[in-house]
Design an enzyme around this catalytic site. Sequence first.
Site, PDB file in Angstrom:
ATOM      1  N   LYS A  92       0.834  -1.147   0.029  1.00  0.00           N
ATOM      2  CA  LYS A  92       0.024   0.021   0.194  1.00  0.00           C
ATOM      3  C   LYS A  92       0.912   1.526   0.095  1.00  0.00           C
ATOM      4  CE  LYS A  92      -2.670  -0.543   3.641  1.00  0.00           C
ATOM      5  NZ  LYS A  92      -1.815  -1.657   4.276  1.00  0.00           N
ATOM      6  N   ARG A 122      -8.855   0.872   9.842  1.00  0.00           N
ATOM      7  CA  ARG A 122      -8.707  -0.638  10.017  1.00  0.00           C
ATOM      8  C   ARG A 122      -9.906  -1.379  10.521  1.00  0.00           C
ATOM      9  NH1 ARG A 122      -2.382  -0.740  11.808  1.00  0.00           N
ATOM     10  NH2 ARG A 122      -1.515   0.249  10.081  1.00  0.00           N
ATOM     11  N   ARG A 175      12.907  -8.797   4.608  1.00  0.00           N
ATOM     12  CA  ARG A 175      13.237  -7.547   4.856  1.00  0.00           C
ATOM     13  C   ARG A 175      14.500  -7.442   5.878  1.00  0.00           C
ATOM     14  NH1 ARG A 175       7.946  -3.738   4.241  1.00  0.00           N
ATOM     15  NH2 ARG A 175       7.892  -4.641   6.261  1.00  0.00           N
ATOM     16  N   ARG A 235      13.465  -6.161  11.539  1.00  0.00           N
ATOM     17  CA  ARG A 235      12.491  -5.597  12.457  1.00  0.00           C
ATOM     18  C   ARG A 235      11.617  -6.686  13.316  1.00  0.00           C
ATOM     19  NH1 ARG A 235       9.490  -0.654   9.997  1.00  0.00           N
ATOM     20  NH2 ARG A 235       8.381  -2.539   8.947  1.00  0.00           N
ATOM     21  N   ARG A 272      -0.390 -10.508  12.381  1.00  0.00           N
ATOM     22  CA  ARG A 272      -0.877  -9.240  12.033  1.00  0.00           C
ATOM     23  C   ARG A 272      -1.927  -9.495  10.578  1.00  0.00           C
ATOM     24  NH1 ARG A 272       3.939  -5.362   9.898  1.00  0.00           N
ATOM     25  NH2 ARG A 272       2.208  -4.026   9.630  1.00  0.00           N
TER      26      ARG A 272
END
Length: 211
Positions: free
Chosen positions: A13, A88, A123, A156, A167
């Site tokens: 997004k 959300r 990542r 992270r 999530r």
Amino acid sequence: MKLILLGAPGAGKGTQAETLCNALSIPAISTGNTLREALKSGTEMGLRAKSYMDAGKLVPDDVVIGIIKERLQQDDCKNGFILDGFPRTIPQAEALDAMGVQIDRVIDIEVADDKIIARMSGRRVCEACGASYHMEYLKPAKDGVCDKCGGALVQRKDDHPDTVKARLSVYHEQTEPLKAYYEKQGKLRIVEGQEDVADTKRLTLAAVEAE
């Protein structure tokens, strides 16, 4: 043009928000970035948000709604904006409606869960300068070392596979119902996320323009 971008964490997004921001000359408002800045600054809002974000859970509505309300009152939002990460939940969407904000389009970026998990868990971020890498798509020259400043690359906590799965579970349970909410209003447009970012950008722009 007043837009909302929907999509699971890791669906891209942010990239599409930047595309629309440049194409339409309106600000992209990322709730996630705003909350992370509050967390780094050690503000009361940041401290409240920290435990939720670390666990991959949603930040309480009163914190998020307060941030958005303040942000939409700024001058650069007069000609429109792109909301990335808000609403959300259905209650947040209802709160946005209650503010009198008239949304023109809601763009939903669709990417399969397994692709998102691979994308996010790969990542790595430099501790020193914040540069981003990916263990498959954008590898550093030397494993674990930033090409730009020589800092250590770390994963992270919110990119760890278990956190990503948590999530995604929260997204499917609490955020995905927004698709039906906005479809009933005739505002929903679905974009299938592509392997090539440029293709997703083209489809996103087309979705904004579609009647």
